[in-house]
Design an enzyme around this catalytic site. Structure first.
Site, PDB file in Angstrom:
ATOM      1  N   ILE A 111     -35.488   5.781  21.652  1.00  0.00           N
ATOM      2  CA  ILE A 111     -34.564   5.899  22.780  1.00  0.00           C
ATOM      3  C   ILE A 111     -34.964   4.927  23.879  1.00  0.00           C
ATOM      4  CG2 ILE A 111     -33.752   7.470  24.591  1.00  0.00           C
ATOM      5  CD1 ILE A 111     -34.485   9.709  22.441  1.00  0.00           C
ATOM      6  N   CYS A 112     -33.971   4.146  24.329  1.00  0.00           N
ATOM      7  CA  CYS A 112     -34.216   3.158  25.370  1.00  0.00           C
ATOM      8  C   CYS A 112     -33.939   3.789  26.730  1.00  0.00           C
ATOM      9  CB  CYS A 112     -33.297   1.962  25.122  1.00  0.00           C
ATOM     10  SG  CYS A 112     -33.456   0.675  26.353  1.00  0.00           S
ATOM     11  N   MET A 113     -34.943   4.421  27.304  1.00  0.00           N
ATOM     12  CA  MET A 113     -34.787   5.033  28.624  1.00  0.00           C
ATOM     13  C   MET A 113     -36.066   4.785  29.402  1.00  0.00           C
ATOM     14  SD  MET A 113     -32.732   8.690  28.330  1.00  0.00           S
ATOM     15  CE  MET A 113     -34.071   9.610  29.020  1.00  0.00           C
TER      16      MET A 113
END
EC number: 2.3.2.23
Length: 284
Positions: free
Chosen positions: A210-212
């Protein structure tokens, strides 16, 4: 990856000592040098002290604008253990101590034990809070009864989104994620990845990574709760036009943890070099 994050986390924990009196208030008395550093922070009630030279423009990036803390007052752990938590507290530390050797060199054993205790107490409280959520937004199952390895079911995303449409059409009741909590949680972020269904876009990358920004050591704050992180994730899925993958060949191939860890490691590297460009999550 876990050990890498743990190492980053441990280093960060040391920095925190000199920088954030709230996290380890019992340390800063001994350090003359930290007095000056910490006194400037004391006036700020905000738990996010961001020492690593992050620029003010960071607010416009992917994790910050909806400070997840708005759902709850910041959760700094009180030193006294909660009475309800006591019976299970005994279960926690053995699970944690198995992992101690990998990161143990840099940290004295007493400190390690303290970390395990803080992590245990914090996660027990979060589990209770999630169980009491009136909107049944998420639910949690422990993996092999480990307090430090959670499968989290995300039951709701924005009802107006194409992703919600997809979930209805494919009879997908929830999006399943796995969260593992490092030894020095909550001072380091959990590692989080999507297990199923296979998603495309929505800032979900290979292996379910997840790109967060708030899941990175630099973007993380110990005040973030799992519930807040999951609300942020649900919002960013919709913002990034996440869809359930229906391509026959691809959707059958399940995400793998190794792949997710490798992807996450490289995306953090890239973003630290070029900055985070994912859009801010609004309050909406």
């Amino acid at each position: 990856m876990a050990t890498l994050l743990r190492k980053i986390g441990l280093i960060r924990l040391h920095n925190r000592d000199t920088e954030d009196p709230k996290h380890h208030h019992h340390h800063h008395h001994h350090r003359g040098s930290s007095q000056q550093g910490s006194s400037s922070l004391r006036g700020k009630s905000h738990p996010k002290s961001k020492p690593q030279g992050s620029s003010p423009s960071k607010e416009s990036h992917c994790s910050s604008s909806a400070s997840p803390a708005r759902h709850k007052p910041p959760k700094q752990q009180p030193p006294a253990p909660q009475p309800q938590a006591a019976p299970e507290e005994k279960k926690g530390p053995p699970a944690g101590s198995k992992e101690a050797p990998s990161g143990g060199k840099a940290v004295p054993p007493s400190r390690q034990a303290h970390c395990t205790q803080v992590r245990t107490r914090r996660l027990m409280k979060e589990l209770q809070d999630i169980a009491r959520l009136s909107d049944r937004f998420i639910s949690v199952e422990l993996v092999d009864e480990s307090l430090f390895d959670w499968n989290v079911k995300l039951h709701q995303v924005d009802k107006d989104s194409v992703l919600w449409q997809d979930m209805k059409e494919t009879s997908t009741e929830y999006i399943l994620l796995n969260l593992t909590f490092p030894d020095n949680f909550p001072f380091a972020p959990p590692f989080m990845r999507v297990l199923s269904p296979r998603l495309e876009n929505g800032y979900v990358l290979d292996g379910g990574a997840i790109c967060m920004e708030l899941l990175t050591p630099r973007g993380w704050s110990s005040a973030y709760t799992v519930e807040a992180v999951m609300r942020q994730f649900a919002a960013s899925l919709v913002k990034g036009q996440g869809r359930i993958c229906r391509k026959a060949g691809k959707s059958k191939k399940s995400f793998s943890r190794k792949e997710a860890e490798a992807t996450f490691k490289s995306l953090v590297k890239t973003h630290e070099k070029y900055g985070w460009v994912t859009p801010p999550v609004s309050d909406g």
